[in-house]
Scaffold this motif. Structure first.
Motif, PDB file in Angstrom:
ATOM      1  N   ASN A 151      75.905  55.878  30.525  1.00 47.31           N
ATOM      2  CA  ASN A 151      75.110  55.979  31.026  1.00 47.31           C
ATOM      3  C   ASN A 151      75.792  54.217  30.046  1.00 47.31           C
ATOM      4  O   ASN A 151      75.039  53.288  29.172  1.00 47.31           O
ATOM      5  CB  ASN A 151      73.650  55.309  30.111  1.00 47.31           C
ATOM      6  CG  ASN A 151      72.560  56.498  31.077  1.00 47.31           C
ATOM      7  OD1 ASN A 151      73.037  56.486  31.396  1.00 47.31           O
ATOM      8  ND2 ASN A 151      72.144  57.472  29.944  1.00 47.31           N
ATOM      9  N   LYS A 152      76.803  53.864  30.186  1.00 48.68           N
ATOM     10  CA  LYS A 152      77.809  52.413  30.071  1.00 48.68           C
ATOM     11  C   LYS A 152      78.302  51.910  30.964  1.00 48.68           C
ATOM     12  O   LYS A 152      78.620  51.690  31.903  1.00 48.68           O
ATOM     13  CB  LYS A 152      78.484  53.432  28.913  1.00 48.68           C
ATOM     14  CG  LYS A 152      78.400  53.812  27.867  1.00 48.68           C
ATOM     15  CD  LYS A 152      79.068  54.074  26.091  1.00 48.68           C
ATOM     16  CE  LYS A 152      78.496  55.100  25.225  1.00 48.68           C
ATOM     17  NZ  LYS A 152      79.608  54.914  23.676  1.00 48.68           N
ATOM     18  N   GLN A 196      82.559  56.615  37.792  1.00 49.16           N
ATOM     19  CA  GLN A 196      81.680  58.146  37.606  1.00 49.16           C
ATOM     20  C   GLN A 196      81.385  58.739  35.364  1.00 49.16           C
ATOM     21  O   GLN A 196      80.224  58.933  35.279  1.00 49.16           O
ATOM     22  CB  GLN A 196      81.910  59.374  38.089  1.00 49.16           C
ATOM     23  CG  GLN A 196      82.117  59.214  39.685  1.00 49.16           C
ATOM     24  CD  GLN A 196      82.612  60.361  40.389  1.00 49.16           C
ATOM     25  OE1 GLN A 196      82.995  61.452  40.164  1.00 49.16           O
ATOM     26  NE2 GLN A 196      82.172  59.916  41.897  1.00 49.16           N
ATOM     27  N   GLU A 215      79.521  56.654  33.829  1.00 45.17           N
ATOM     28  CA  GLU A 215      77.692  56.185  34.280  1.00 45.17           C
ATOM     29  C   GLU A 215      77.089  57.509  33.924  1.00 45.17           C
ATOM     30  O   GLU A 215      76.063  57.362  34.080  1.00 45.17           O
ATOM     31  CB  GLU A 215      77.825  56.363  36.483  1.00 45.17           C
ATOM     32  CG  GLU A 215      76.298  56.280  37.148  1.00 45.17           C
ATOM     33  CD  GLU A 215      76.623  56.895  37.686  1.00 45.17           C
ATOM     34  OE1 GLU A 215      75.868  57.038  38.864  1.00 45.17           O
ATOM     35  OE2 GLU A 215      77.487  56.216  37.918  1.00 45.17           O
ATOM     36  N   SER A 216      78.157  58.742  33.830  1.00 46.70           N
ATOM     37  CA  SER A 216      77.643  59.408  33.068  1.00 46.70           C
ATOM     38  C   SER A 216      77.194  59.781  31.382  1.00 46.70           C
ATOM     39  O   SER A 216      76.458  59.962  31.184  1.00 46.70           O
ATOM     40  CB  SER A 216      78.494  60.517  33.429  1.00 46.70           C
ATOM     41  OG  SER A 216      79.601  60.329  32.476  1.00 46.70           O
TER      42      SER A 216
END
Length: 296
Positions: free
Chosen positions: A262-263, A256, A259-260
């Motif tokens: 954007n990697k 998560q 994801e936050s």
């Protein structure tokens, strides 16, 4: 006046900022104030005064009539600390002195306990006081917290209101100064930003795959909201869990964070240091059947 000990620390500083949002400004901040990075947590806070931890008890006795509430959040929180005498002095005996002050002056008190007191979790995570004497903490920090919990529930003389809160894995702003003791969510963010990957301990427990160790992660805003609600409520004293009631794996949490940002997800599993293997909690999950019903 409202007193917050451990005021420059992670939860303490967030609590003061939240109290300010609720228009409480007559706050006395208690801490050692010997760490500039930690002290910066209070740069935007409005406080009436700052008091050194070692001077606080005497000061409080002289000013007891003006004290409305004490949040005792200060402690030595290093789970790797081995000096039991130091931990007992700062976490157990100091808290006894705060308790005795609150009892004599009838000042309501909330103090910080810890989910670390549950040890390996084999007895579950119920905050029923009948379970307390059976718990076996895995490290000296947790033992110092547990000893105070045990002492508190045996006291005939008590503040007219008190609660001990077993914080589970709290995360959020103002924990940068904690270093290796910061939440895994904070450490994951730092690692991803600096290296593009996260290193997690391998599991040495047959019931858990690598990265599937689980914790009950709770944001500091939820913690401070609950502390303020308890300050207003002042009923049903006791020791309570404070978590979400839902454990999440390190793998899930780290994904998560990636994801936050954007990697792409990149996780490396590393061996756990030998000194941690016998003191490692593979699972924590707060049983929340007592706290919220008691303040609803």
């Amino acid at each position: 006046m409202i007193i917050v000990t451990g005021a420059a620390g992670f939860i303490g500083s967030n609590l003061i900022l939240k109290l300010n949002q609720h228009n409480f400004h007559h706050i006395v901040a208690v801490d050692k104030f010997d760490n500039p990075d930690k002290n910066s947590n209070l740069s935007k806070a409005k406080v009436l005064a700052t008091i050194d931890r070692d001077s606080f008890i005497a000061w409080a006795r002289d000013n007891a009539e003006a004290i409305e509430f004490i949040f005792h959040l200060g402690a030595r929180t290093d789970t790797l600390e081995q000096n039991m005498d130091l931990l007992r002095e700062l976490n157990t005996e100091y808290t006894k002195r705060v308790w005795e002050l609150c009892t004599e002056e009838q000042i309501p008190l909330i103090y910080a306990s810890s989910a670390a007191t549950y040890g390996d979790g084999s007895l579950g995570f119920s905050d029923d006081k009948d379970l307390l004497p059976r718990l076996k903490p895995l490290n000296a920090y947790a033992q110092s917290k547990h000893e105070f919990d045990l002492w508190a529930i045996t006291q005939e003389n008590q503040p007219f209101y008190w609660s001990g809160l077993k914080f589970f894995n709290v995360y959020g702003p103002n924990e940068e100064h904690k270093g290796k003791m910061a939440s895994m969510i904070h450490q994951a963010f730092i690692q991803i930003e600096s290296t593009g990957k996260v290193r997690l301990f391998k599991s040495h427990h047959p019931d858990y795959a690598h990265g599937e160790q689980k914790r009950d992660f709770i944001h500091v805003d939820e913690v401070t909201d609950t502390l303020i609600k308890l300050m207003h409520h002042r009923k049903n004293p006791g020791i309570y869990n404070l978590g979400t009631g839902k454990a999440r794996s390190f793998n899930e949490m780290v994904r998560q964070v990636f994801e936050s940002l954007n990697k792409p997800v990149s996780i490396e599993y590393i061996d756990m240091p030998e000194h941690l293997k016998d003191a490692y909690q593979y699972f924590t999950e707060a049983e929340m059947t007592q706290l919220y019903p008691s303040i609803s």
